[in-house]
Design a protein around this motif. Structure first.
Motif, mmCIF file in Angstrom:
data_model
loop_
_atom_site.group_PDB
_atom_site.id
_atom_site.type_symbol
_atom_site.label_atom_id
_atom_site.label_comp_id
_atom_site.label_asym_id
_atom_site.label_seq_id
_atom_site.Cartn_x
_atom_site.Cartn_y
_atom_site.Cartn_z
ATOM 1 N N ILE A 4 21.806 102.027 60.570
ATOM 2 C CA ILE A 4 21.462 101.352 59.322
ATOM 3 C C ILE A 4 20.219 102.052 58.794
ATOM 4 N N ALA A 28 25.269 101.143 56.610
ATOM 5 C CA ALA A 28 24.795 100.616 55.331
ATOM 6 C C ALA A 28 23.421 101.186 55.031
ATOM 7 N N PRO A 58 27.813 101.902 51.631
ATOM 8 C CA PRO A 58 27.471 100.575 51.085
ATOM 9 C C PRO A 58 25.955 100.394 50.966
ATOM 10 N N PHE A 60 22.767 97.657 50.041
ATOM 11 C CA PHE A 60 22.325 96.275 49.907
ATOM 12 C C PHE A 60 20.884 96.279 49.409
ATOM 13 N N MET A 77 26.491 94.125 61.830
ATOM 14 C CA MET A 77 26.873 95.537 61.705
ATOM 15 C C MET A 77 26.885 96.256 63.055
#
Length: 309
Positions: A4, A28, A58, A60, A77
């Protein structure tokens, strides 16, 4: 390794690009919310978001990480590691512990010096000869985690914070890859940071901009290059605010701080130590940046003029 990535500005982009190039599985990207930019206040995505979307990762952009929904999203995740590069938010302990190897941070100083928000600018403003990038294992403190890797570099005397930002962003990206390889091969040797106050790199604000000509010539020059390109050093000339974009140390000398000692193709200004700086690029209020020769064609600055008042 499943990653991440948390980051926001230009500085973080090379790190994300390196992860993409080296085929890391990026679950992400978390970035700050889009913000209005410019005179028209156009809502603009941060550079890290733009980079992520180009690779269909993706993205966020939560307003806060301190809510159950976001924490559970990150935990779900099942990442091996969370990489944080100039994200701009404090991570709660639930997120610090949400990945197998925790969270690591790419910090633009040689820790423990310059913990905090603006290590690059303060290194330049303070006239440091050396800086670097530290990869640290994040804990609940502010840049107080164990040191995993340090990469050092010299700061040339004419280098601006903008130029140093760019260099350190690529040094940091390379250091990040080496650290991830060490983690994967169980080859880390974490070093705990010593206790004590080693200086906090507080946020840069416009209040730092006004030049104090009662400082040494070297200090004035360092302020100019340290506040480039925002908010820029500032002085008053003939009653008007003028941004100072570029200076060099002069071979001229003077007596009174703030006094113009040369106005022929250069604007030489005396400082407290009797030495001078030559102003090379500047910008009047509401005008474009210009070189000093162009400025002097349209603005008469007499020798002996005191600026900064």
């Amino acid at each position: 390794m499943k990653v991440i990535f948390m980051g926001t500005p230009d500085f973080a982009v090379p790190c994300l690009e390196k992860l993409i190039e080296n085929k890391y599985e990026i679950a992400a990207v978390f970035s700050q919310p889009d913000k209005p930019v410019g005179r028209k206040q156009k809502l603009t995505p941060p550079p890290v978001k733009e980079c992520a979307l180009q690779s269909n990762i993706p993205v966020f952009q939560p307003q806060s990480l301190r809510n159950d929904e976001t924490i559970e999203l990150i935990k779900g995740m099942n990442a091996d590691i969370i990489v944080v590069v100039a994200y701009g938010k404090i991570l709660p302990v639930q997120i610090l512990n949400a990945a197998k190897y925790g969270c690591i941070n790419v910090h633009a100083s040689i820790l423990p010096k310059y913990r905090g928000a603006a290590p690059i600018q303060w290194a330049v403003i303070n006239g440091d000869k050396e800086t670097g990038v530290t990869i640290q294992q994040m804990n609940e403190g502010v840049d107080t985690g164990d040191i995993l890797r340090i990469e050092k570099t010299e700061i040339p005397f004419e280098e601006t914070s903008e130029q140093l930002f760019e260099r350190l962003s690529y040094i940091g990206a390379d250091a990040l890859l080496k650290t991830l390889e060490d983690i994967e091969h169980d080859n880390l040797n974490p070093v705990a940071q010593p206790d004590g106050d080693f200086g906090y790199a507080k946020k840069i604000t416009k209040e730092l901009s006004p030049i104090d000509w009662n400082q040494s010539a070297e200090s004035v020059h360092n302020l100019v290059r340290g506040l480039q390109t925002w908010p820029c050093a500032l002085t008053r000339i003939n009653g008007k605010n003028v941004k100072i974009h570029k200076t060099v140390l002069s071979d001229k000398s003077g007596i009174k701080p703030g006094q113009v000692v040369d106005n022929k193709n250069v604007l030489s200004v005396c400082c407290s130590d009797g030495k001078c700086v030559d102003i090379l690029e500047l910008q009047m209020e509401g005008k474009k940046k210009m070189d000093v020769k162009s400025f002097l064609l349209g603005n008469q600055i007499e020798i002996g003029t005191i600026i900064g008042i």
